[in-house]
Design a protein around this motif. Structure first.
Motif, mmCIF file in Angstrom:
data_model
loop_
_atom_site.group_PDB
_atom_site.id
_atom_site.type_symbol
_atom_site.label_atom_id
_atom_site.label_comp_id
_atom_site.label_asym_id
_atom_site.label_seq_id
_atom_site.Cartn_x
_atom_site.Cartn_y
_atom_site.Cartn_z
ATOM 1 N N ASP A 259 0.826 -1.208 0.000
ATOM 2 C CA ASP A 259 0.000 0.000 0.000
ATOM 3 C C ASP A 259 0.861 1.261 0.000
ATOM 4 O O ASP A 259 0.560 2.228 -0.704
ATOM 5 N N PHE A 260 1.927 1.271 0.798
ATOM 6 C CA PHE A 260 2.844 2.409 0.862
ATOM 7 C C PHE A 260 3.391 2.730 -0.527
ATOM 8 O O PHE A 260 3.422 3.893 -0.953
ATOM 9 N N LEU A 261 3.811 1.704 -1.250
ATOM 10 C CA LEU A 261 4.364 1.900 -2.594
ATOM 11 C C LEU A 261 3.277 2.239 -3.611
ATOM 12 O O LEU A 261 3.482 3.068 -4.495
ATOM 13 N N ASP A 262 2.129 1.600 -3.484
ATOM 14 C CA ASP A 262 1.044 1.805 -4.442
ATOM 15 C C ASP A 262 0.523 3.245 -4.415
ATOM 16 O O ASP A 262 0.268 3.847 -5.463
ATOM 17 N N VAL A 263 0.390 3.818 -3.239
ATOM 18 C CA VAL A 263 -0.085 5.199 -3.094
ATOM 19 C C VAL A 263 0.845 6.152 -3.849
ATOM 20 O O VAL A 263 0.395 7.161 -4.392
ATOM 21 N N ARG A 264 2.116 5.828 -3.909
ATOM 22 C CA ARG A 264 3.109 6.670 -4.584
ATOM 23 C C ARG A 264 3.259 6.339 -6.068
ATOM 24 O O ARG A 264 4.021 6.959 -6.775
ATOM 25 N N GLY A 265 2.552 5.290 -6.528
ATOM 26 C CA GLY A 265 2.650 4.881 -7.920
ATOM 27 C C GLY A 265 3.890 4.065 -8.233
ATOM 28 O O GLY A 265 4.284 3.949 -9.390
ATOM 29 N N PHE A 266 4.519 3.482 -7.192
ATOM 30 C CA PHE A 266 5.770 2.739 -7.372
ATOM 31 C C PHE A 266 5.572 1.228 -7.473
ATOM 32 O O PHE A 266 6.444 0.524 -7.975
ATOM 33 N N LEU A 267 4.475 0.701 -6.953
ATOM 34 C CA LEU A 267 4.280 -0.748 -6.879
ATOM 35 C C LEU A 267 4.130 -1.360 -8.259
ATOM 36 O O LEU A 267 3.347 -0.887 -9.083
#
Length: 68
Positions: free
Chosen positions: A54-62
């Motif tokens: 979730d941390f990465l997904d919110v930033r568009g990194f996942l």
């Protein structure tokens, strides 16, 4: 003669303060600083898999999460 393989240490979860064995690879890329083909990996235990993703997904990194 056969060679014996060295024992492999289990991967430890990347979540801050966690010392649990990891069972997931959380694969990501920061497009502002990494080439598109580069993939970074955090490893996660069952408890922290979703929060790290979730941390990465919110930033568009996942990119994806895979079982180790």
């Amino acid at each position: 003669m056969s060679e014996q393989a060295e024992p492999v240490e289990p991967a430890i979860c990347s979540a801050k303060g966690c010392r649990a064995a990891a069972s997931y690879a959380v694969i990501w890329n920061n497009p502002r600083i990494h080439a598109p083909e580069r993939e970074k990996v955090w490893v996660a235990c069952e408890e922290h898999r979703q929060s790290l993703a979730d941390f990465l997904d919110v930033r568009g990194f996942l990119r994806r999460v895979e079982r180790l």
